[in-house]
Write a protein that holds these residues in place. Structure first.
Motif, mmCIF file in Angstrom:
data_model
loop_
_atom_site.group_PDB
_atom_site.id
_atom_site.type_symbol
_atom_site.label_atom_id
_atom_site.label_comp_id
_atom_site.label_asym_id
_atom_site.label_seq_id
_atom_site.Cartn_x
_atom_site.Cartn_y
_atom_site.Cartn_z
ATOM 1 N N LEU B 169 0.876 -1.647 -0.201
ATOM 2 C CA LEU B 169 0.082 0.225 -0.156
ATOM 3 C C LEU B 169 1.225 1.030 0.175
ATOM 4 N N GLU B 171 3.985 1.946 -1.603
ATOM 5 C CA GLU B 171 4.523 1.594 -2.566
ATOM 6 C C GLU B 171 3.757 2.143 -3.415
ATOM 7 N N THR B 172 2.530 1.694 -3.368
ATOM 8 C CA THR B 172 1.552 2.344 -4.128
ATOM 9 C C THR B 172 1.394 3.956 -3.656
ATOM 10 N N VAL B 173 0.989 3.850 -2.947
ATOM 11 C CA VAL B 173 0.846 5.384 -2.218
ATOM 12 C C VAL B 173 2.649 6.089 -2.787
ATOM 13 N N ILE B 175 3.960 5.879 -5.913
ATOM 14 C CA ILE B 175 3.908 6.169 -6.977
ATOM 15 C C ILE B 175 3.195 6.564 -7.572
ATOM 16 N N PHE B 176 1.834 6.870 -6.444
ATOM 17 C CA PHE B 176 0.593 7.617 -6.627
ATOM 18 C C PHE B 176 1.517 9.388 -6.409
ATOM 19 N N GLY B 179 3.408 9.979 -9.748
ATOM 20 C CA GLY B 179 2.612 11.095 -10.614
ATOM 21 C C GLY B 179 2.209 12.269 -10.645
#
Lengths: 147, 222
Positions: B169, B171-173, B175-176, B179
């Motif tokens: 989670l 890591e996903t944040v 990447i977000f 972006g």
């Protein structure tokens, strides 16, 4: 750019792009059994659109995958992932303990992994495209002599 | 026991094919790295760095780390190369040659770091050692407990998405956030892009026109 430019490139790309997108979903849904998962699948899915943009132009790609969808996708993926955690909390387990999602614990784990990987796929694919749009949108299309 | 371990038992360490493969791949990576240093055309450099990533993906396969290899091939060789190409279009096509004095300090840093890393490899556990820190303790617990607790055949997926769900989670944040940063710096709206490109086109057209006028002026005076 006239229509018969890079004819071979265009034909090959049109053959390849659907296969690339399909492969992305294979990587996504086969991640439980083999190498792969949301990160790799998201990148591959973004590559399908980027290849389209490189050959048919960024404007065409923006028509196919509009920037508002990309921006929404960046946040939607994180929300899906975090939402799974909230769902497990409501189900009476710890945050991101997927046992709360199914009657028998392997079902819950499989469903939880599937959903969080979907969140990862959405965010990764959208962010990669957003970065590409941001860079590619500032440069002119690749001139013929540089191909 | 993996195929690699079986091969190691069957033949002495230096003489089996995986070691030759490792050496061949590492030699090719060193060659590509040298070519990247020597090359001044940025297009070639970007393409070579893609080839370097693909070679390191092949090396990860030789180390039995297929998930890492897959990520390296998709991210390093695939999307990084395309993003670098897109970024290169915004800059020059050739790198300037650095001044001679500028090369000594980076060389010293690389040499010292490389020597330190080489020295550190003597402390690394053997390849596939079951008692190494990565394979003992929690790593072994994941392998033992995954079939019962998660039930996915790929243990990497179970660790990544279930046991270490918080990390992923995070890591996903990350990447977000990356972006979000790019969108905030380079333009959040799609419409801004065409305005920018239009202004650029107009500037170029104006410059061309000016050039032509200057040339015709010179023709008249001569």
């Amino acid at each position: 750019m006239s229509s018969n430019h890079h004819l071979v490139l265009r034909v090959v790309a049109k053959l390849l792009i659907p296969a690339i997108a399909l492969f992305a979903f294979y990587v996504q849904f086969h991640g439980d059994f083999g190498p792969g998962g949301g990160f790799q699948a998201g990148v591959i899915l973004a590559v399908a659109v980027i290849l389209y943009a490189l050959i048919f132009g960024v404007d065409e790609a923006r028509r196919a995958v509009p920037p508002w969808l990309v921006r929404a996708g960046c946040a939607a993926g994180v929300l899906i992932y975090a939402g799974v955690g909230v769902a497990t909390l409501i189900g009476g387990e710890a945050y991101l303990d997927y046992d709360a999602l199914g009657p028998e614990h392997h079902h819950g784990q499989h469903l939880g992994i599937l959903l969080v990987e979907l969140g990862v796929l959405t965010t990764v694919a959208s962010v990669m495209l957003a970065i590409f749009y941001a860079f590619a949108g500032r440069a002119p299309d690749i001139p013929d002599e540089e191909w | 026991m993996t195929a690699r371990e079986a091969a190691e038992v069957a033949s002495p360490f230096l003489f089996h094919e995986i070691v030759f493969l490792d050496i061949a791949i590492l030699a090719m990576m060193a060659g590509v790295g040298w070519a990247i240093i020597r090359e001044r055309r940025l297009f070639v450099v970007v393409m070579l760095s893609g080839a370097y990533s693909l070679l390191s993906a092949a090396f990860f396969v030789a180390l039995d780390a297929v998930d890492v290899a897959f990520t390296e091939a998709a991210v390093g060789a695939g999307i990084s190369t395309t993003l670098m190409l897109a970024a290169m279009l915004l800059t020059a096509r050739e790198a300037r040659r650095p001044a001679a004095g500028m090369r000594i300090a980076p060389l010293a840093v690389v040499a010292v770091t490389g020597a330190a890393l080489l020295y550190a490899t003597t402390d690394l556990p053997d390849f596939g050692d079951p008692d190494s820190p990565a394979n003992a303790y929690v790593g072994r617990a994941y392998l033992v407990r995954t079939p019962d607790e998660v039930g996915t055949p790929n243990v990497v997926t179970a660790v990544l998405a279930s046991y270490r769900g918080y990390d992923t989670l995070g890591e996903t944040v990350v990447i977000f956030t990356a972006g979000l940063g790019v969108m905030l710096l380079l333009g959040l709206r799609g419409a801004r892009r065409s305005k920018y490109a239009e202004a650029r086109r107009q500037r170029q057209a104006a410059a061309r026109l000016e050039n032509q006028l200057n040339n015709s002026d010179e023709d008249e005076t001569s």
